[in-house]
Design an enzyme around this catalytic site. Sequence first.
Site, PDB file in Angstrom:
ATOM      1  N   ASP A  61       0.235   0.141  -4.454  1.00 31.00           N
ATOM      2  CA  ASP A  61       0.786  -1.208  -4.264  1.00 31.00           C
ATOM      3  C   ASP A  61       0.296  -1.849  -2.966  1.00 31.00           C
ATOM      4  OD1 ASP A  61       2.253  -0.402  -6.443  1.00 31.00           O
ATOM      5  OD2 ASP A  61       4.197  -0.965  -5.607  1.00 31.00           O
ATOM      6  N   HIS A  85       0.805   3.415  -1.676  1.00 30.45           N
ATOM      7  CA  HIS A  85       0.385   2.109  -1.146  1.00 30.45           C
ATOM      8  C   HIS A  85      -1.035   2.195  -0.600  1.00 30.45           C
ATOM      9  CE1 HIS A  85       4.761   2.044  -1.259  1.00 30.45           C
ATOM     10  NE2 HIS A  85       4.641   0.743  -1.452  1.00 30.45           N
TER      11      HIS A  85
END
Length: 288
Positions: free
Chosen positions: A114, A256
């Site tokens: 992400d 991430h």
Amino acid sequence: MKTVFFSLFTVFCFTGFLVLSAPYTYATTDIVIKTTISEGELFDDAIQNNIIPIPKNTPLIVLLEAGDWTKVQYKEITGFIKSEHLKFISPQQMPGKTDPAKVTNQKKIALTFDDGPHPKVTMQILKTLEKYDAKATFFVVGKEVKKHPKIVKAAYEAGHEIGNHTFNHSRLTTLSSKQMKHQIQSTDAIIKATIGQNATLFRPPYGAYNKTVINQLNVPLTMWSIDTLDWKHRDPKKTVQAINKQAKNGSIILMHDIHQTTADALENILITLQKQGYEFVTVSELTQ
Ligand code: NI
């Protein structure tokens, strides 16, 4: 009553606040939802007065299975119900357009990254994925796509899946529906302009969504089943450990691609899980 809530709270703490299973639909066999808590709130005495009767065979959405108690959504309310009062129907699509997570029984795992793209970290991740012939899913932030379109294009062309993660990483539940729409649609547009294809998934920042969000989506809303907390500890070893401890068939792993430490953990993750026979696929392939 107090004991019940205390043990609920304990279960919930151990299970982890952020680890929401992808929603399944259940129906009640019994009649009562015990409490109503909103996500992130603690149990307090006032909750004891909040007992909502649920008619038999009401479909509920299960957000988190936590042993004796299960966190569910009923209309606009999230709360806990005794697990024994739930009757499993089948994994199926949430009302609206949400992640069905018809989770595979095969040895497949979806790695998700992400908040990118990031010029250095995402590139390193793409390289490592290629080395091990692994596919992943990138939930990109619109304003970053605007800055680094080539990276997103490269990811897409390498066979990875691209999902929408809003334009500037907004907590959607705090926005008006017009602002929400803008966050989602402007990102859809920039993804389409960049890769020539629509985003195929949506993941809300902070996992924060409600019915209004769901109603605005044309693609599945995708949560995760393993949270590595990579953004918090920034330690490759802890990222690897979190995954090794929890990985199973059908896991959707949250990471991430804006932290160097996450890129540094990836090779170890791929080696370890490939040894165990896991294949790395996109979320859409996992939930087919
Ligand atoms: Ni995010």
